[in-house]
Design a protein around this motif. Structure first.
Motif, mmCIF file in Angstrom:
data_model
loop_
_atom_site.group_PDB
_atom_site.id
_atom_site.type_symbol
_atom_site.label_atom_id
_atom_site.label_comp_id
_atom_site.label_asym_id
_atom_site.label_seq_id
_atom_site.Cartn_x
_atom_site.Cartn_y
_atom_site.Cartn_z
ATOM 1 N N GLY A 100 0.765 -1.235 0.000
ATOM 2 C CA GLY A 100 0.000 0.000 0.000
ATOM 3 C C GLY A 100 0.800 1.292 0.000
ATOM 4 O O GLY A 100 0.220 2.372 0.076
ATOM 5 N N GLN A 101 2.112 1.212 -0.116
ATOM 6 C CA GLN A 101 2.934 2.419 -0.088
ATOM 7 C C GLN A 101 2.673 3.330 -1.282
ATOM 8 O O GLN A 101 2.741 4.555 -1.162
ATOM 9 C CB GLN A 101 4.422 2.065 -0.027
ATOM 10 C CG GLN A 101 4.849 1.509 1.306
ATOM 11 C CD GLN A 101 4.648 2.542 2.406
ATOM 12 O OE1 GLN A 101 5.110 3.674 2.312
ATOM 13 N NE2 GLN A 101 3.945 2.151 3.452
ATOM 14 N N VAL A 102 2.369 2.746 -2.438
ATOM 15 C CA VAL A 102 2.127 3.555 -3.631
ATOM 16 C C VAL A 102 0.888 4.426 -3.426
ATOM 17 O O VAL A 102 0.892 5.608 -3.750
ATOM 18 C CB VAL A 102 1.986 2.671 -4.890
ATOM 19 C CG1 VAL A 102 1.552 3.488 -6.094
ATOM 20 C CG2 VAL A 102 3.300 1.965 -5.181
ATOM 21 N N LYS A 103 -0.161 3.854 -2.865
ATOM 22 C CA LYS A 103 -1.383 4.625 -2.617
ATOM 23 C C LYS A 103 -1.091 5.812 -1.703
ATOM 24 O O LYS A 103 -1.581 6.918 -1.942
ATOM 25 C CB LYS A 103 -2.457 3.736 -1.985
ATOM 26 C CG LYS A 103 -3.060 2.752 -2.946
ATOM 27 C CD LYS A 103 -4.083 1.880 -2.254
ATOM 28 C CE LYS A 103 -4.570 0.817 -3.224
ATOM 29 N NZ LYS A 103 -5.373 -0.194 -2.588
ATOM 30 N N ILE A 104 -0.312 5.579 -0.681
ATOM 31 C CA ILE A 104 0.034 6.648 0.257
ATOM 32 C C ILE A 104 0.819 7.752 -0.456
ATOM 33 O O ILE A 104 0.528 8.940 -0.293
ATOM 34 C CB ILE A 104 0.833 6.083 1.454
ATOM 35 C CG1 ILE A 104 -0.054 5.142 2.283
ATOM 36 C CG2 ILE A 104 1.408 7.202 2.306
ATOM 37 C CD1 ILE A 104 0.706 4.309 3.290
ATOM 38 N N VAL A 118 -4.282 12.218 -15.840
ATOM 39 C CA VAL A 118 -3.334 11.756 -14.822
ATOM 40 C C VAL A 118 -4.085 11.366 -13.553
ATOM 41 O O VAL A 118 -3.809 10.333 -12.947
ATOM 42 C CB VAL A 118 -2.279 12.850 -14.530
ATOM 43 C CG1 VAL A 118 -1.329 12.404 -13.436
ATOM 44 C CG2 VAL A 118 -1.518 13.212 -15.800
ATOM 45 N N ARG A 119 -5.063 12.178 -13.172
ATOM 46 C CA ARG A 119 -5.878 11.876 -11.982
ATOM 47 C C ARG A 119 -6.612 10.549 -12.140
ATOM 48 O O ARG A 119 -6.767 9.806 -11.179
ATOM 49 C CB ARG A 119 -6.864 13.007 -11.720
ATOM 50 C CG ARG A 119 -6.224 14.245 -11.141
ATOM 51 C CD ARG A 119 -7.237 15.353 -10.969
ATOM 52 N NE ARG A 119 -8.217 15.025 -9.965
ATOM 53 C CZ ARG A 119 -8.254 15.549 -8.743
ATOM 54 N NH1 ARG A 119 -7.342 16.434 -8.397
ATOM 55 N NH2 ARG A 119 -9.185 15.205 -7.890
ATOM 56 N N GLU A 120 -7.046 10.250 -13.356
ATOM 57 C CA GLU A 120 -7.762 8.989 -13.611
ATOM 58 C C GLU A 120 -6.852 7.791 -13.379
ATOM 59 O O GLU A 120 -7.258 6.799 -12.770
ATOM 60 C CB GLU A 120 -8.308 8.981 -15.040
ATOM 61 C CG GLU A 120 -9.071 7.745 -15.416
ATOM 62 C CD GLU A 120 -10.350 7.543 -14.626
ATOM 63 O OE1 GLU A 120 -10.808 6.381 -14.557
ATOM 64 O OE2 GLU A 120 -10.888 8.505 -14.056
ATOM 65 N N CYS A 121 -5.612 7.866 -13.832
ATOM 66 C CA CYS A 121 -4.651 6.780 -13.598
ATOM 67 C C CYS A 121 -4.420 6.585 -12.099
ATOM 68 O O CYS A 121 -4.419 5.458 -11.604
ATOM 69 C CB CYS A 121 -3.328 7.068 -14.301
ATOM 70 S SG CYS A 121 -3.408 7.034 -16.095
ATOM 71 N N ILE A 122 -4.236 7.686 -11.387
ATOM 72 C CA ILE A 122 -3.997 7.622 -9.947
ATOM 73 C C ILE A 122 -5.225 7.078 -9.226
ATOM 74 O O ILE A 122 -5.111 6.264 -8.311
ATOM 75 C CB ILE A 122 -3.588 9.008 -9.406
ATOM 76 C CG1 ILE A 122 -2.245 9.428 -10.008
ATOM 77 C CG2 ILE A 122 -3.524 9.006 -7.885
ATOM 78 C CD1 ILE A 122 -1.859 10.858 -9.716
#
Length: 129
Positions: A100-104, A118-122
């Motif tokens: 879960g580090q990527v989400k953080i 970009v927001r959609e990818c995230i």
């Protein structure tokens, strides 16, 4: 093909992956699409070694997403969509192997980014469990 034995070559492979992610290779983007598949396979097989490479890979993938989004060249929309999908899948795999580090790390990027693509990818990464 190497499976877990890929860890023997991770340092060199990482440099190659980063190099290919940085450079646009024409309208069909065959090299970048291929290197994203390579990165996905590498993450799947060498997942225990990925958390220490997370900062470098995350930065390279986000930069590539931004470059693809802002590209005004001759790259067709389906190719751009495939690149963004491949990068998003890599981010999801990195998130899974880093607990879960990527989400953080992406929370700050999402809140400060105003570009919908970009927001959609995230968002896809953050919603994936």
């Amino acid at each position: 093909r190497l499976g877990i034995l890929i860890v023997r070559h991770l340092k060199r492979l990482e440099r190659v992956i980063l190099g290919y992610l940085e450079v646009c290779d024409g309208p069909e983007e065959e090299a970048r699409l291929g290197i994203l598949k390579t990165l996905q396979c590498t993450i799947e097989h060498a997942w225990p070694r990925m958390p220490c490479r997370l900062p470098v890979l995350l930065k390279a993938l986000l930069k590539m997403i931004w470059d693809v989004h802002t590209d005004q060249g001759s790259t067709p929309e389906p190719v751009k969509a495939a690149l963004l999908q491949g990068a998003t899948e890599c981010l999801i795999l990195l998130d899974r192997c880093s607990e879960g580090q990527v989400k953080i790390l992406l929370e700050g990027v999402y809140s400060s980014c105003e570009e919908n693509c970009v927001r959609e990818c995230i968002r896809k990464v953050q919603e994936n469990t």
